[in-house]
Design a protein around this motif. Structure first.
Motif, mmCIF file in Angstrom:
data_model
loop_
_atom_site.group_PDB
_atom_site.id
_atom_site.type_symbol
_atom_site.label_atom_id
_atom_site.label_comp_id
_atom_site.label_asym_id
_atom_site.label_seq_id
_atom_site.Cartn_x
_atom_site.Cartn_y
_atom_site.Cartn_z
ATOM 1 N N LYS A 145 48.786 49.751 28.403
ATOM 2 C CA LYS A 145 47.385 49.249 28.356
ATOM 3 C C LYS A 145 46.762 48.727 29.631
ATOM 4 O O LYS A 145 47.720 48.374 30.733
ATOM 5 C CB LYS A 145 47.154 47.911 27.543
ATOM 6 C CG LYS A 145 47.482 48.301 26.047
ATOM 7 C CD LYS A 145 47.159 47.004 24.975
ATOM 8 C CE LYS A 145 47.520 47.140 23.690
ATOM 9 N NZ LYS A 145 47.162 46.374 22.665
ATOM 10 N N ALA A 146 45.525 48.865 30.062
ATOM 11 C CA ALA A 146 44.994 48.575 31.267
ATOM 12 C C ALA A 146 44.069 47.388 31.331
ATOM 13 O O ALA A 146 43.266 47.091 30.367
ATOM 14 C CB ALA A 146 44.037 49.804 31.873
ATOM 15 N N TYR A 147 44.083 46.402 32.370
ATOM 16 C CA TYR A 147 43.069 45.476 32.219
ATOM 17 C C TYR A 147 42.457 45.214 33.420
ATOM 18 O O TYR A 147 42.952 45.581 34.405
ATOM 19 C CB TYR A 147 43.864 44.171 32.131
ATOM 20 C CG TYR A 147 44.800 44.136 30.447
ATOM 21 C CD1 TYR A 147 44.185 43.251 29.432
ATOM 22 C CD2 TYR A 147 46.073 44.657 30.479
ATOM 23 C CE1 TYR A 147 44.929 43.319 28.414
ATOM 24 C CE2 TYR A 147 46.585 44.920 29.190
ATOM 25 C CZ TYR A 147 46.161 43.964 28.284
ATOM 26 O OH TYR A 147 46.992 43.865 27.106
ATOM 27 N N ILE A 148 41.065 44.360 33.652
ATOM 28 C CA ILE A 148 40.471 44.296 34.648
ATOM 29 C C ILE A 148 39.941 42.612 34.517
ATOM 30 O O ILE A 148 39.417 42.545 33.402
ATOM 31 C CB ILE A 148 39.239 45.033 35.117
ATOM 32 C CG1 ILE A 148 39.645 46.566 35.211
ATOM 33 C CG2 ILE A 148 38.555 44.492 36.183
ATOM 34 C CD1 ILE A 148 38.460 47.456 35.579
ATOM 35 N N ASN A 149 40.589 41.976 35.211
ATOM 36 C CA ASN A 149 40.399 40.302 35.264
ATOM 37 C C ASN A 149 40.703 39.800 33.877
ATOM 38 O O ASN A 149 39.912 38.998 33.387
ATOM 39 C CB ASN A 149 38.915 40.191 35.412
ATOM 40 C CG ASN A 149 38.503 40.226 36.937
ATOM 41 O OD1 ASN A 149 39.600 40.293 37.813
ATOM 42 N ND2 ASN A 149 37.292 40.867 37.267
ATOM 43 N N GLY A 150 41.761 40.406 33.370
ATOM 44 C CA GLY A 150 42.307 39.753 31.923
ATOM 45 C C GLY A 150 41.793 40.570 30.697
ATOM 46 O O GLY A 150 42.373 39.965 29.714
ATOM 47 N N THR A 151 40.894 41.288 31.007
ATOM 48 C CA THR A 151 40.186 41.820 29.814
ATOM 49 C C THR A 151 40.635 43.103 29.598
ATOM 50 O O THR A 151 40.644 43.878 30.524
ATOM 51 C CB THR A 151 38.640 42.023 29.905
ATOM 52 O OG1 THR A 151 38.091 40.533 30.351
ATOM 53 C CG2 THR A 151 37.878 42.595 28.858
#
Length: 192
Positions: A145-151
């Motif tokens: 999975k990939a996240y940006i700023n925890g999202t």
């Protein structure tokens, strides 16, 4: 008895978190990068990449802060450790037609493209990012999975439970001296 964790290392039950250091990286282009605790700086504008010498088995996560201008190009991700010989170290993404299981963020032109080993977008469209964002990838079981700023930004269609290494590359627009900072990894799970 009070236990003090060494600098750069944190832990929770079953998870060890460490900052990236020079010894975690390999490849013919390693000399074109400089390393600090948690930082990686590319010292050339050529399309090149390096890959990890540290092998991740089981669940793990890594994260970093791009810390460079959004007009530049960088690729950061993971590939099966058995496939490091198939990487194209003269390319910013390391892509070659021989790769079967690799996933990465391709950050450029103010968009984060999430790609798989076919060098095609694994998800439609791109996601905005800034130089101070925290970019993270995790693997739990065989799911990446990939996240940006925890999202949560994306769950990859490719899955693998095989041993993995990290990879980091830069495109020919990347300015000399731009550092990827806050580069750290968690073994045995996600960050505490």
């Amino acid at each position: 008895m009070h236990h003090v964790m060494p600098m750069g290392v944190a832990s929770q039950v079953g998870v060890v978190v460490s900052d990236s250091v020079s010894g975690d990286w390999a490849g013919t282009n390693k000399a074109s990068f400089t390393f600090g605790t948690g930082s990686i700086t590319q010292s050339t504008t050529n399309d090149i990449m390096i890959y990890g010498s540290k092998v991740f088995s089981g669940d793990f996560a890594f994260e970093f802060v791009p810390n460079y201008a959004v007009t530049d190009t960088i690729c950061v991700g993971m590939v099966e450790s058995a496939e490091t010989g198939n990487l194209n170290e003269a390319g910013a993404s390391g892509y070659s037609t021989s790769l079967t299981n690799g996933t990465w963020f391709s950050l450029w032109a103010n968009k984060a493209y999430i790609r798989n080993s076919g060098l095609v977008d694994d998800a439609s469209g791109g996601w905005s990012w800034s130089s101070s964002d925290t970019i993270k990838m995790t693997r739990v079981g065989s799911t990446i999975k990939a996240y940006i700023n925890g999202t949560l930004t994306h769950t990859f269609s490719q899955t693998t439970a095989n041993d993995m290494v990290l990879m980091r590359g830069g495109g020919n627009q990347l300015g000399v001296g731009y550092a990827t900072t806050g580069f750290r990894y968690a073994e045995g799970g996600d960050f505490p």
